[in-house]
Design an enzyme around this catalytic site. Structure first.
Site, PDB file in Angstrom:
ATOM      1  N   LYS A  82      -9.918 -12.046   9.692  1.00 38.45           N
ATOM      2  CA  LYS A  82      -8.839 -12.386   8.756  1.00 38.45           C
ATOM      3  C   LYS A  82      -8.815 -13.897   8.589  1.00 38.45           C
ATOM      4  O   LYS A  82      -8.345 -14.636   9.450  1.00 38.45           O
ATOM      5  CB  LYS A  82      -7.465 -11.933   9.248  1.00 38.45           C
ATOM      6  CG  LYS A  82      -6.471 -12.006   8.079  1.00 38.45           C
ATOM      7  CD  LYS A  82      -5.025 -12.035   8.494  1.00 38.45           C
ATOM      8  CE  LYS A  82      -4.511 -13.404   8.841  1.00 38.45           C
ATOM      9  NZ  LYS A  82      -4.599 -14.427   7.757  1.00 38.45           N
ATOM     10  N   GLY A 111      -5.021 -21.135  15.920  1.00 39.31           N
ATOM     11  CA  GLY A 111      -3.897 -21.453  15.037  1.00 39.31           C
ATOM     12  C   GLY A 111      -2.809 -22.166  15.809  1.00 39.31           C
ATOM     13  O   GLY A 111      -3.073 -22.848  16.812  1.00 39.31           O
ATOM     14  N   SER A 112      -1.577 -21.985  15.362  1.00 39.96           N
ATOM     15  CA  SER A 112      -0.457 -22.712  15.976  1.00 39.96           C
ATOM     16  C   SER A 112      -0.018 -22.051  17.280  1.00 39.96           C
ATOM     17  O   SER A 112      -0.250 -20.860  17.503  1.00 39.96           O
ATOM     18  CB  SER A 112       0.721 -22.743  15.004  1.00 39.96           C
ATOM     19  OG  SER A 112       1.167 -21.425  14.763  1.00 39.96           O
ATOM     20  N   THR A 113       0.655 -22.830  18.102  1.00 43.35           N
ATOM     21  CA  THR A 113       1.148 -22.314  19.383  1.00 43.35           C
ATOM     22  C   THR A 113       2.157 -21.189  19.151  1.00 43.35           C
ATOM     23  O   THR A 113       2.149 -20.176  19.849  1.00 43.35           O
ATOM     24  CB  THR A 113       1.789 -23.459  20.189  1.00 43.35           C
ATOM     25  OG1 THR A 113       0.804 -24.485  20.308  1.00 43.35           O
ATOM     26  CG2 THR A 113       2.215 -23.026  21.577  1.00 43.35           C
ATOM     27  N   LEU A 114       2.996 -21.378  18.132  1.00 43.62           N
ATOM     28  CA  LEU A 114       4.014 -20.371  17.828  1.00 43.62           C
ATOM     29  C   LEU A 114       3.358 -19.017  17.517  1.00 43.62           C
ATOM     30  O   LEU A 114       3.739 -17.976  18.068  1.00 43.62           O
ATOM     31  CB  LEU A 114       4.845 -20.852  16.625  1.00 43.62           C
ATOM     32  CG  LEU A 114       5.934 -19.903  16.170  1.00 43.62           C
ATOM     33  CD1 LEU A 114       7.051 -19.872  17.195  1.00 43.62           C
ATOM     34  CD2 LEU A 114       6.488 -20.340  14.812  1.00 43.62           C
ATOM     35  N   GLY A 159       0.313 -18.153  18.242  1.00 43.41           N
ATOM     36  CA  GLY A 159      -0.420 -17.732  19.444  1.00 43.41           C
ATOM     37  C   GLY A 159       0.462 -16.914  20.380  1.00 43.41           C
ATOM     38  O   GLY A 159       0.048 -15.892  20.944  1.00 43.41           O
ATOM     39  N   GLU A 195      -6.825 -20.459  20.819  1.00 44.06           N
ATOM     40  CA  GLU A 195      -7.100 -21.893  20.709  1.00 44.06           C
ATOM     41  C   GLU A 195      -5.989 -22.465  19.849  1.00 44.06           C
ATOM     42  O   GLU A 195      -5.870 -22.123  18.682  1.00 44.06           O
ATOM     43  CB  GLU A 195      -8.481 -22.091  20.096  1.00 44.06           C
ATOM     44  CG  GLU A 195      -9.061 -23.448  20.421  1.00 44.06           C
ATOM     45  CD  GLU A 195      -8.694 -24.494  19.393  1.00 44.06           C
ATOM     46  OE1 GLU A 195      -7.593 -25.097  19.528  1.00 44.06           O
ATOM     47  OE2 GLU A 195      -9.477 -24.694  18.464  1.00 44.06           O
ATOM     48  N   CYS A 253      -7.779 -29.666  15.458  1.00 42.88           N
ATOM     49  CA  CYS A 253      -7.065 -29.299  16.681  1.00 42.88           C
ATOM     50  C   CYS A 253      -7.244 -30.369  17.749  1.00 42.88           C
ATOM     51  O   CYS A 253      -6.367 -30.595  18.561  1.00 42.88           O
ATOM     52  CB  CYS A 253      -7.541 -27.944  17.183  1.00 42.88           C
ATOM     53  SG  CYS A 253      -9.317 -27.816  17.274  1.00 42.88           S
ATOM     54  N   GLU A 305       2.592 -31.626  17.885  1.00 42.72           N
ATOM     55  CA  GLU A 305       1.391 -31.676  17.057  1.00 42.72           C
ATOM     56  C   GLU A 305       1.819 -31.838  15.587  1.00 42.72           C
ATOM     57  O   GLU A 305       2.624 -31.067  15.085  1.00 42.72           O
ATOM     58  CB  GLU A 305       0.584 -30.387  17.209  1.00 42.72           C
ATOM     59  CG  GLU A 305      -0.711 -30.426  16.429  1.00 42.72           C
ATOM     60  CD  GLU A 305      -1.550 -29.156  16.581  1.00 42.72           C
ATOM     61  OE1 GLU A 305      -1.012 -28.058  16.384  1.00 42.72           O
ATOM     62  OE2 GLU A 305      -2.742 -29.279  16.908  1.00 42.72           O
TER      63      GLU A 305
HETATM   64  O1  TXE Z   1      -0.741 -21.800  11.439  1.00 44.70           O
HETATM   65  P1  TXE Z   1      -0.606 -20.290  11.885  1.00 44.70           P
HETATM   66  P2  TXE Z   1      -0.334 -22.484  10.046  1.00 44.70           P
HETATM   67  C1  TXE Z   1      -1.060 -25.837  13.771  1.00 44.70           C
HETATM   68  C2  TXE Z   1      -0.757 -27.141  13.055  1.00 44.70           C
HETATM   69  C3  TXE Z   1      -0.158 -26.678  11.772  1.00 44.70           C
HETATM   70  C4  TXE Z   1       0.610 -25.461  12.224  1.00 44.70           C
HETATM   71  C5  TXE Z   1       0.920 -24.436  11.164  1.00 44.70           C
HETATM   72  O2  TXE Z   1       0.172 -27.873  13.800  1.00 44.70           O
HETATM   73  O3  TXE Z   1       0.679 -27.635  11.211  1.00 44.70           O
HETATM   74  O4  TXE Z   1      -0.206 -24.876  13.202  1.00 44.70           O
HETATM   75  O5  TXE Z   1      -0.251 -23.996  10.507  1.00 44.70           O
HETATM   76  C6  TXE Z   1      -2.263 -16.128  10.958  1.00 44.70           C
HETATM   77  N1  TXE Z   1       0.297 -12.450  13.477  1.00 44.70           N
HETATM   78  N2  TXE Z   1      -2.419 -25.425  13.599  1.00 44.70           N
HETATM   79  O6  TXE Z   1       1.003 -22.023   9.574  1.00 44.70           O
HETATM   80  O7  TXE Z   1       0.624 -19.687  11.350  1.00 44.70           O
HETATM   81  C7  TXE Z   1      -2.342 -16.914   9.672  1.00 44.70           C
HETATM   82  O8  TXE Z   1      -2.383 -16.048   8.552  1.00 44.70           O
HETATM   83  C8  TXE Z   1      -1.014 -12.616  13.320  1.00 44.70           C
HETATM   84  C9  TXE Z   1      -3.316 -25.734  14.672  1.00 44.70           C
HETATM   85  O9  TXE Z   1      -1.433 -22.305   9.101  1.00 44.70           O
HETATM   86  O10 TXE Z   1      -0.815 -20.250  13.355  1.00 44.70           O
HETATM   87  C10 TXE Z   1      -3.639 -17.690   9.874  1.00 44.70           C
HETATM   88  O11 TXE Z   1      -4.758 -16.855   9.596  1.00 44.70           O
HETATM   89  N3  TXE Z   1      -1.545 -13.634  12.622  1.00 44.70           N
HETATM   90  C11 TXE Z   1      -4.574 -25.016  14.558  1.00 44.70           C
HETATM   91  C12 TXE Z   1      -3.591 -18.006  11.368  1.00 44.70           C
HETATM   92  O12 TXE Z   1      -2.698 -17.044  11.946  1.00 44.70           O
HETATM   93  C13 TXE Z   1      -0.708 -14.525  12.070  1.00 44.70           C
HETATM   94  C14 TXE Z   1      -5.139 -24.805  13.219  1.00 44.70           C
HETATM   95  C15 TXE Z   1      -3.093 -19.398  11.704  1.00 44.70           C
HETATM   96  O13 TXE Z   1      -1.825 -19.580  11.131  1.00 44.70           O
HETATM   97  C16 TXE Z   1       0.699 -14.384  12.208  1.00 44.70           C
HETATM   98  C17 TXE Z   1      -4.136 -24.492  12.243  1.00 44.70           C
HETATM   99  C18 TXE Z   1       1.191 -13.291  12.954  1.00 44.70           C
HETATM  100  N4  TXE Z   1       2.498 -13.099  13.156  1.00 44.70           N
HETATM  101  C19 TXE Z   1      -2.830 -24.840  12.456  1.00 44.70           C
HETATM  102  N5  TXE Z   1       1.275 -15.434  11.572  1.00 44.70           N
HETATM  103  C20 TXE Z   1      -5.648 -25.341  15.559  1.00 44.70           C
HETATM  104  N6  TXE Z   1      -5.507 -24.872  16.789  1.00 44.70           N
HETATM  105  O14 TXE Z   1      -6.636 -25.946  15.234  1.00 44.70           O
HETATM  106  C21 TXE Z   1       0.286 -16.182  11.036  1.00 44.70           C
HETATM  107  N7  TXE Z   1      -0.922 -15.642  11.329  1.00 44.70           N
END
Ligand code: TXE
Length: 498
Positions: free
Chosen positions: A191, A244-247, A249, A267, A301, A398
């Site tokens: 995805k 993705g984001s910690t939240l 994650g 990650e 990241c 971050e």
């Molecule tokens: O991230 P999300 P976002 C951090 C960075 C950024 C913030 C928000 O600080 O400003 O996160 O970015 C999917 N169940 N990073 O909103 O939401 C979503 O569709 C399952 C750090 O883009 O974490 C996408 O494919 N999946 C980071 C993925 O998760 C879900 C890189 C990441 O989105 C979901 C990017 C759910 N409930 C952002 N909600 C890094 N580690 O490098 C969302 N997604």
């Protein structure tokens, strides 16, 4: 089935692209069950570039069924490692042939410069090649027990793996997960982020052309809250590989805990420190630090966003750093002289600007940048704050944009304490000509990666991942292979009678 057609007239690829924008399930491009669409926005001008199919729960379920069926009938333990490796090599070869097109698409979709997009695509191809080489070399071991017992281990695939990836490096993020998952015999569902899905979608066509059996790889663009969540809650998914984001994650882990305890690798970004000792090569340290903070507009990241400079060098370092930033041209990815592009979306723009406001209101001094650039697209000037309180939001959280903080330190103990005073632990850098001190400092940092006298080096062979709240598990290298396998212990009786 809709396709995306576009004519590139300048940049790394000149010519026409034409590829399907549907979901790739069980070896076919199809429309989504609910026929929903996602608009993809060009960050350089804020306008729509295309619309693509939006996957929801029903599509996820179809993809999981297809993947499970492929795993149990043609893939998994049915296809030998050398054959899996051959298919991965074929994919890498196709990616190489189409590299200029992939680079141009990533520039269009993400706003990345040609250089950064080129580095990403090149790295993504190397990662697929690296894991192609591993496919027939994944081994267990024979373990000494007693003469009457033969004990050995096998590394077997987990089953169905879903990869949920972010928007910042879509193609490399895919391959970091697809490579180890497929070389070990797992079926794979991807995805991409709804924000930058274009390169992963183009990759789906190349995966099809490479000839993987239907169902082995499936690509479903969709929103996190629907398609992503459906993957994390699905009872027949064996692993979620997430970046993705910690939240989010945390949500992935919670869903895994609530459902079938699927395995999870995470990650989750960071707030990485960059330590500048007073005996460093100043010119080099400044150049690397600018790249460490602003590469990809800070949407990395591992961006090195907290710069700690030893007090006797602080003024000189800041002066040279600001002089370097003044030479950085801001512009769209197809402007060959521009080194700073837009951030990826309106949401990200608003988020970064709110951190800049927080920096100002919490009393930090703005040394450079801090405002919008131009009047269209999502451009933010490279920004640096000094004199921030160590508890300020811009030091602790971050930001994921071109915003950093520079702070003075006294000595090694002081800087190690400051650098480690974070919930994150993804990466770090140390600049010093005293290599004993640089390495000793590196060993004391709570971070999964330490760069000494350089930044942002990544190699397919070297593991990458976080300490603390930066994540769970490692990507790349042999470590990643292990996280896509179950270990089975075999005990064979060589003659003990009861
Ligand atoms: O991230 P999300 P976002 C951090 C960075 C950024 C913030 C928000 O600080 O400003 O996160 O970015 C999917 N169940 N990073 O909103 O939401 C979503 O569709 C399952 C750090 O883009 O974490 C996408 O494919 N999946 C980071 C993925 O998760 C879900 C890189 C990441 O989105 C979901 C990017 C759910 N409930 C952002 N909600 C890094 N580690 O490098 C969302 N997604």
């Amino acid at each position: 089935m809709t396709t995306f057609t576009h004519e590139f007239t300048s940049g790394p690829f000149v010519g026409k692209v034409d590829f399907p924008t549907g979901l790739y399930i069980n070896g076919k491009f199809v429309d989504s069950a609910k026929k929903g669409r996602i608009d993809v926005i060009n960050p350089t001008n804020g306008k729509k570039t295309m619309s693509i199919s939006e996957a929801t729960e029903e599509d996820v379920d179809l993809a999981v069924k297809a993947a499970r069926n492929a795993f149990e009938t043609v893939w998994g333990l049915h296809t030998p490692g050398y054959e899996r490796g051959r298919l991965l090599y074929k994919l890498a070869q196709l990616m190489r042939e189409h590299a200029p097109e992939l680079i141009a698409l990533e520039m269009l979709d993400n706003g990345k410069s040609a250089m950064l997009a080129g580095l990403e695509i090149d790295q993504a191809i190397s990662v697929v090649e690296y894991y192609a080489g591993w496919a027939d070399k994944v081994q267990g071991s024979v373990i000494e027990t007693t003469e009457a017992n033969l004990a050995y281990t096998r590394r077997e695939p987990l089953g169905v793996v879903c990869a949920i990836i972010p928007w910042n490096f879509p193609l490399s993020q895919v391959t970091w997960k697809l490579g180890p998952a497929l070389c070990t015999g797992n079926a794979f569902i991807l995805k991409p982020s709804e924000v930058s899905p274009v390169c992963p979608l183009r990759l789906a066509s190349l995966i099809h052309e490479a000839g993987f059996p239907p169902g082995v790889v499936n690509v479903l663009a969709g929103y996190g809250i629907t398609a992503g969540r459906a993957m994390t809650e699905h009872m027949d998914v064996d692993k979620i590989a997430f970046t993705g984001s910690t939240l989010t994650g945390r949500r992935v882990m919670e869903a895994a805990a609530r459902t079938n305890l699927k395995k999870v690798s995470l990650e989750l970004g960071g707030k990485s420190p960059n330590i500048i000792y007073d005996d460093c090569d100043l010119e080099q340290a400044v150049r690397w630090s600018i790249m460490g903070l602003y590469a990809g507009q800070g949407q990395l990241c591992a961006a090195l966003t907290r710069i700690y400079v030893q007090e006797s060098l602080y003024d000189k370092f800041v002066e040279a750093f600001l002089a370097g930033v003044k030479h950085m041209k801001i512009g769209g990815p197809f402007d060959p002289e521009a080194v700073v592009g837009p951030v990826v979306s309106q949401t990200q723009y608003d988020r970064v600007m709110s951190y800049i406001e927080a920096g100002k209101s919490q009393g930090a001094s703005l040394l450079v940048g801090g405002t919008r650039h131009g009047n269209e697209g999502f451009f933010i000037q490279p920004t640096l704050f000094g004199g921030a309180d160590e508890d300020a939001k811009i030091v602790k959280e971050e930001i994921f944009g071109p915003v950093g903080v520079v702070t003075r330190f006294k000595d090694e103990d002081d800087v190690v304490a400051k650098a480690n005073d974070t919930v994150y632990g993804l990466a770090s850098a140390v600049f010093s000509k005293d290599i004993d001190r640089a390495i000793r400092t590196g060993h004391r940092l709570q971070a999964g990666t330490v760069w000494v006298n350089c930044v942002h080096g990544l190699h397919p062979q070297v593991p990458f991942g976080g300490y603390k709240q930066s994540g769970i598990g490692r990507e790349l290298g042999e470590d990643a292979i292990h996280s896509y396998c179950n270990v089975k212990a075999m005990h064979v009786n060589l003659g003990i009678k009861l």
